[in-house]
Design a protein around this motif. Structure first.
Motif, PDB file in Angstrom:
ATOM      1  N   MET A  80    -120.650  -8.977  15.281  1.00  0.00           N
ATOM      2  CA  MET A  80    -120.087  -7.779  15.917  1.00  0.00           C
ATOM      3  C   MET A  80    -120.522  -7.759  17.375  1.00  0.00           C
ATOM      4  O   MET A  80    -121.592  -8.274  17.722  1.00  0.00           O
ATOM      5  N   THR A  81    -119.724  -7.105  18.214  1.00  0.00           N
ATOM      6  CA  THR A  81    -120.097  -6.877  19.600  1.00  0.00           C
ATOM      7  C   THR A  81    -119.333  -5.673  20.107  1.00  0.00           C
ATOM      8  O   THR A  81    -118.448  -5.158  19.414  1.00  0.00           O
ATOM      9  N   SER A  82    -119.667  -5.233  21.321  1.00  0.00           N
ATOM     10  CA  SER A  82    -118.960  -4.069  21.861  1.00  0.00           C
ATOM     11  C   SER A  82    -119.135  -3.953  23.362  1.00  0.00           C
ATOM     12  O   SER A  82    -120.042  -4.531  23.956  1.00  0.00           O
ATOM     13  N   LEU A  83    -118.251  -3.182  23.955  1.00  0.00           N
ATOM     14  CA  LEU A  83    -118.471  -2.569  25.251  1.00  0.00           C
ATOM     15  C   LEU A  83    -118.886  -1.143  24.919  1.00  0.00           C
ATOM     16  O   LEU A  83    -118.268  -0.494  24.069  1.00  0.00           O
ATOM     17  N   ALA A  84    -119.944  -0.654  25.564  1.00  0.00           N
ATOM     18  CA  ALA A  84    -120.475   0.650  25.173  1.00  0.00           C
ATOM     19  C   ALA A  84    -120.948   1.444  26.380  1.00  0.00           C
ATOM     20  O   ALA A  84    -121.194   0.902  27.452  1.00  0.00           O
ATOM     21  N   ASP A  85    -121.079   2.728  26.129  1.00  0.00           N
ATOM     22  CA  ASP A  85    -121.643   3.670  27.095  1.00  0.00           C
ATOM     23  C   ASP A  85    -121.025   3.535  28.482  1.00  0.00           C
ATOM     24  O   ASP A  85    -121.731   3.352  29.479  1.00  0.00           O
ATOM     25  N   PRO A  86    -119.695   3.656  28.564  1.00  0.00           N
ATOM     26  CA  PRO A  86    -119.049   3.506  29.871  1.00  0.00           C
ATOM     27  C   PRO A  86    -119.438   4.633  30.820  1.00  0.00           C
ATOM     28  O   PRO A  86    -119.579   5.781  30.421  1.00  0.00           O
ATOM     29  N   ASP A  87    -119.647   4.267  32.070  1.00  0.00           N
ATOM     30  CA  ASP A  87    -119.836   5.214  33.157  1.00  0.00           C
ATOM     31  C   ASP A  87    -118.595   5.051  34.031  1.00  0.00           C
ATOM     32  O   ASP A  87    -118.584   4.265  34.986  1.00  0.00           O
ATOM     33  N   VAL A  88    -117.542   5.763  33.650  1.00  0.00           N
ATOM     34  CA  VAL A  88    -116.230   5.569  34.268  1.00  0.00           C
ATOM     35  C   VAL A  88    -116.274   5.863  35.769  1.00  0.00           C
ATOM     36  O   VAL A  88    -115.724   5.118  36.571  1.00  0.00           O
ATOM     37  N   ALA A  89    -116.957   6.932  36.159  1.00  0.00           N
ATOM     38  CA  ALA A  89    -117.000   7.322  37.573  1.00  0.00           C
ATOM     39  C   ALA A  89    -117.626   6.234  38.434  1.00  0.00           C
ATOM     40  O   ALA A  89    -117.226   6.040  39.584  1.00  0.00           O
ATOM     41  N   ASN A  90    -118.599   5.522  37.868  1.00  0.00           N
ATOM     42  CA  ASN A  90    -119.287   4.477  38.621  1.00  0.00           C
ATOM     43  C   ASN A  90    -118.859   3.070  38.236  1.00  0.00           C
ATOM     44  O   ASN A  90    -119.460   2.090  38.686  1.00  0.00           O
ATOM     45  N   ARG A  91    -117.814   2.985  37.387  1.00  0.00           N
ATOM     46  CA  ARG A  91    -117.199   1.709  36.996  1.00  0.00           C
ATOM     47  C   ARG A  91    -118.217   0.714  36.445  1.00  0.00           C
ATOM     48  O   ARG A  91    -118.268  -0.433  36.837  1.00  0.00           O
ATOM     49  N   ARG A  92    -119.003   1.202  35.483  1.00  0.00           N
ATOM     50  CA  ARG A  92    -120.024   0.389  34.822  1.00  0.00           C
ATOM     51  C   ARG A  92    -119.832   0.494  33.312  1.00  0.00           C
ATOM     52  O   ARG A  92    -119.364   1.509  32.803  1.00  0.00           O
ATOM     53  N   VAL A  93    -120.242  -0.557  32.613  1.00  0.00           N
ATOM     54  CA  VAL A  93    -120.202  -0.543  31.154  1.00  0.00           C
ATOM     55  C   VAL A  93    -121.288  -1.499  30.669  1.00  0.00           C
ATOM     56  O   VAL A  93    -121.752  -2.369  31.424  1.00  0.00           O
ATOM     57  N   GLU A  94    -121.695  -1.330  29.424  1.00  0.00           N
ATOM     58  CA  GLU A  94    -122.694  -2.216  28.819  1.00  0.00           C
ATOM     59  C   GLU A  94    -122.030  -3.095  27.775  1.00  0.00           C
ATOM     60  O   GLU A  94    -121.221  -2.620  26.982  1.00  0.00           O
ATOM     61  N   ILE A  95    -122.370  -4.384  27.775  1.00  0.00           N
ATOM     62  CA  ILE A  95    -122.046  -5.257  26.647  1.00  0.00           C
ATOM     63  C   ILE A  95    -123.263  -5.195  25.734  1.00  0.00           C
ATOM     64  O   ILE A  95    -124.380  -5.456  26.175  1.00  0.00           O
ATOM     65  N   GLY A  96    -123.037  -4.839  24.487  1.00  0.00           N
ATOM     66  CA  GLY A  96    -124.201  -4.720  23.617  1.00  0.00           C
ATOM     67  C   GLY A  96    -123.847  -4.536  22.163  1.00  0.00           C
ATOM     68  O   GLY A  96    -122.700  -4.703  21.749  1.00  0.00           O
ATOM     69  N   TYR A  97    -124.894  -4.180  21.415  1.00  0.00           N
ATOM     70  CA  TYR A  97    -124.773  -3.976  19.969  1.00  0.00           C
ATOM     71  C   TYR A  97    -124.188  -5.235  19.328  1.00  0.00           C
ATOM     72  O   TYR A  97    -123.323  -5.176  18.467  1.00  0.00           O
ATOM     73  N   THR A  98    -124.682  -6.369  19.813  1.00  0.00           N
ATOM     74  CA  THR A  98    -124.154  -7.671  19.400  1.00  0.00           C
ATOM     75  C   THR A  98    -125.092  -8.354  18.436  1.00  0.00           C
ATOM     76  O   THR A  98    -126.301  -8.360  18.636  1.00  0.00           O
ATOM     77  N   TRP A  99    -124.531  -8.917  17.391  1.00  0.00           N
ATOM     78  CA  TRP A  99    -125.258  -9.881  16.553  1.00  0.00           C
ATOM     79  C   TRP A  99    -124.271 -10.947  16.108  1.00  0.00           C
ATOM     80  O   TRP A  99    -123.085 -10.680  15.932  1.00  0.00           O
ATOM     81  N   ILE A 100    -124.785 -12.160  15.982  1.00  0.00           N
ATOM     82  CA  ILE A 100    -123.995 -13.323  15.584  1.00  0.00           C
ATOM     83  C   ILE A 100    -124.741 -14.014  14.444  1.00  0.00           C
ATOM     84  O   ILE A 100    -125.953 -14.218  14.531  1.00  0.00           O
ATOM     85  N   ALA A 101    -124.024 -14.404  13.401  1.00  0.00           N
ATOM     86  CA  ALA A 101    -124.625 -15.087  12.253  1.00  0.00           C
ATOM     87  C   ALA A 101    -125.416 -16.312  12.707  1.00  0.00           C
ATOM     88  O   ALA A 101    -125.025 -16.994  13.657  1.00  0.00           O
TER      89      ALA A 101
END
Length: 195
Positions: A80-101
């Motif tokens: 699983m993976t994701s883009l998370a916790d977007p800060d739209v006003a500042n055009r930032r996002v986190e890649i996270g909550y990732t795990w790979i077998a």
């Protein structure tokens, strides 16, 4: 276009599909013993369904875009993976909550998935910075993030209390839009060497 949208993203060594309950069986098989690592937040096999629902609830409230990481050679979800916790006003996002077998680690699937997420963030969503975060004790993850070309911004000390009662120091990395062309070239080179 919303940060929480999850179109199918196809790469050479990975495909990102919108996370859904249909991925549950594959993910239960893929997680193996990763959930036993004390400094990660990987769900146990019997909690995969709950984690899918949690991520989909966050997607509904606009704070996460969750994907299943699929091995295109087998068609099976391997993480699983994701883009998370977007800060739209500042055009930032986190890649996270990732795990790979474990079976998919070192195969090029993770850098291919990260390339897809970074393309989405920088080229489709117009981000100027993408963050990646990990536990101080997760040396494997820290090394993998650095190999992407991300730079360490700092450490958030006593950042989060984990379910096991330990306190997490969070290492924060980022990639800026001005660094994206070099990061992209590095990832494409790594993926080509595996393909």
């Amino acid at each position: 276009m919303s940060f929480a949208d999850t179109p199918v993203l196809d790469g050479r060594l990975a495909r990102l599909e919108p996370l859904s309950p249909a991925h549950r069986e594959n993910l239960e098989a893929a997680v193996g013993d990763l959930w036993r690592t004390w400094y990660t937040s990987v769900p146990a096999p019997e909690r995969i369904g709950d984690e899918i629902e949690r991520r989909l609830a966050r997607q509904a409230d606009g704070t996460m875009a969750p994907w299943a990481v699929v091995d295109p050679a087998t068609g099976r979800a391997v993480g699983m993976t994701s883009l998370a916790d977007p800060d739209v006003a500042n055009r930032r996002v986190e890649i996270g909550y990732t795990w790979i077998a474990r079976s998919a680690q070192g195969t090029g699937i993770n850098p291919s998935a990260k390339l897809l997420l970074l393309e989405r963030a920088f080229e489709q969503l117009g981000c100027i910075a993408v963050e990646l975060r990990t536990h101080w004790h997760n040396h494997q993850s820290r090394a993998a993030i650095a190999r992407l070309g991300a730079k360490q911004d700092g450490v958030l000390r006593n950042h989060r209390i984990l379910p096991n009662g330990t306190v997490r120091d969070t290492v924060v990395f980022s990639i800026l839009d001005t660094e994206w062309p070099a990061v992209r070239a590095g990832l494409e080179h790594r993926i080509a060497a595996r393909a």
